[in-house]
Motif scaffolding. Structure first.
Motif, short mmCIF file in Angstrom:
data_model
loop_
_atom_site.label_atom_id
_atom_site.label_comp_id
_atom_site.label_asym_id
_atom_site.label_seq_id
_atom_site.Cartn_x
_atom_site.Cartn_y
_atom_site.Cartn_z
N PHE A 1 -10.98 0.15 -11.08
CA PHE A 1 -11.69 0.14 -9.62
C PHE A 1 -10.11 -0.68 -9.12
N LEU A 2 -9.32 -0.91 -9.28
CA LEU A 2 -7.90 -1.39 -9.44
C LEU A 2 -6.90 0.20 -9.06
N GLN A 3 -7.58 1.13 -10.25
CA GLN A 3 -6.54 2.29 -10.01
C GLN A 3 -6.73 3.46 -9.58
N ILE A 4 -8.33 2.93 -8.39
CA ILE A 4 -8.78 3.70 -7.08
C ILE A 4 -7.73 3.68 -6.53
N SER A 5 -7.60 2.53 -6.39
CA SER A 5 -7.03 1.35 -5.65
C SER A 5 -5.69 1.41 -5.03
N ILE A 6 -5.02 2.43 -6.25
CA ILE A 6 -3.61 2.56 -6.35
C ILE A 6 -3.36 3.60 -5.56
N GLY A 7 -4.65 4.64 -6.13
CA GLY A 7 -4.73 5.81 -6.30
C GLY A 7 -5.12 6.44 -4.40
N SER A 8 -5.59 5.59 -3.59
CA SER A 8 -5.92 5.32 -2.18
C SER A 8 -4.80 4.54 -1.64
N ALA A 9 -3.14 4.30 -2.15
CA ALA A 9 -2.45 3.82 -1.31
C ALA A 9 -1.49 4.67 -1.57
N TYR A 10 -1.61 5.81 -2.72
CA TYR A 10 -0.35 6.78 -3.19
C TYR A 10 -0.97 8.28 -1.47
N GLU A 11 -2.23 8.14 -1.16
CA GLU A 11 -2.66 8.90 -0.15
C GLU A 11 -2.10 8.45 0.63
N ILE A 12 -2.64 7.29 1.02
CA ILE A 12 -1.67 6.68 2.36
C ILE A 12 -0.11 7.22 2.89
N GLU A 13 0.26 6.92 2.24
CA GLU A 13 1.68 7.30 1.08
C GLU A 13 2.07 8.64 1.77
N THR A 14 1.20 10.22 1.26
CA THR A 14 1.37 11.00 1.69
C THR A 14 0.96 11.39 3.51
N GLN A 15 -0.36 10.56 3.44
CA GLN A 15 -0.85 10.43 4.69
C GLN A 15 0.56 10.59 6.29
N LEU A 16 1.02 9.39 5.22
CA LEU A 16 2.31 8.62 6.21
C LEU A 16 3.02 9.55 6.68
N LEU A 17 3.89 10.12 5.90
CA LEU A 17 4.65 11.14 5.34
C LEU A 17 4.76 12.31 6.37
N ILE A 18 3.74 12.91 6.00
CA ILE A 18 2.83 13.77 7.02
C ILE A 18 3.34 13.55 8.59
N SER A 19 2.40 11.89 9.15
CA SER A 19 2.22 11.81 10.10
C SER A 19 3.97 11.66 11.19
N ALA A 20 4.97 11.00 10.46
CA ALA A 20 6.02 11.46 10.57
C ALA A 20 6.77 12.10 10.80
N ASP A 21 6.40 13.53 9.75
CA ASP A 21 6.43 14.84 10.11
C ASP A 21 6.48 15.67 11.67
N LEU A 22 4.96 14.98 11.95
CA LEU A 22 4.04 15.54 13.18
C LEU A 22 5.05 14.87 14.30
N ASN A 23 5.49 13.90 13.76
CA ASN A 23 6.31 12.57 15.02
C ASN A 23 4.70 11.87 15.51
N PHE A 24 4.29 11.74 14.74
CA PHE A 24 2.71 11.18 15.44
C PHE A 24 3.02 9.82 14.79
N ILE A 25 4.17 8.71 14.04
CA ILE A 25 4.97 7.82 14.11
C ILE A 25 6.39 7.56 13.96
N LEU A 26 6.12 6.65 14.78
CA LEU A 26 7.53 6.32 14.43
C LEU A 26 8.70 5.52 13.14
N ASP A 27 9.94 6.27 12.95
CA ASP A 27 10.90 5.96 11.66
C ASP A 27 10.27 4.42 11.45
N ASN A 28 10.57 3.89 12.28
CA ASN A 28 10.79 1.78 11.62
C ASN A 28 9.16 1.81 11.21
N GLU A 29 8.16 2.25 12.27
CA GLU A 29 6.70 2.30 11.65
C GLU A 29 7.03 2.70 10.73
N LEU A 30 6.94 3.41 10.23
CA LEU A 30 7.45 4.19 8.89
C LEU A 30 7.49 3.40 7.91
#
Length: 117
Positions: free
Chosen positions: A66-95
């Protein structure tokens, strides 16, 4: 052997991180309500949820899974945050702040997981 998940720093910290993700995604465009906003929120909820669920398991091996699943979710978030930054939905300092905190959470979960195996 059940762990008391509410006492685990990895659970506490990932729960706080989840609130940060909700705050950031609340500023995303309405058109993203069912896209990145939903994806990021679900993945951020998944981290502390899987820690809690895993803690109830009878074996450390199950908890580690289950901890490994949590880590997988964290990497999912990292990817989604980077995409959000690419789309200018999130400020660089927030990212940068989110990625830094996420990195710390991943390290903490990984370290804790290694004590179980």
């Amino acid at each position: 052997m059940a762990h008391k998940f509410k006492e685990l720093q990895i659970w506490k910290r990932s729960r706080l991180f989840c609130s940060e993700i909700y705050a950031i995604t609340s500023k995303f465009p309405d058109s993203e309500k069912f896209g990145l906003t939903n994806q990021l929120r679900r993945a951020s909820v998944s981290i502390p949820s899987n820690i809690a669920e895993g803690s109830s398991r009878n074996s450390n091996k199950d908890f580690a899974r289950f901890l490994q699943i949590s880590i997988g979710s964290a990497y999912e978030i990292e990817t989604q945050l980077l995409i959000s930054a690419d789309l200018n939905f999130i400020l660089d300092n927030e990212l940068q702040s989110c990625l830094s905190e996420l990195g710390e959470i991943i390290k903490m979960i990984s370290k804790f997981k290694s004590t179980l195996i």
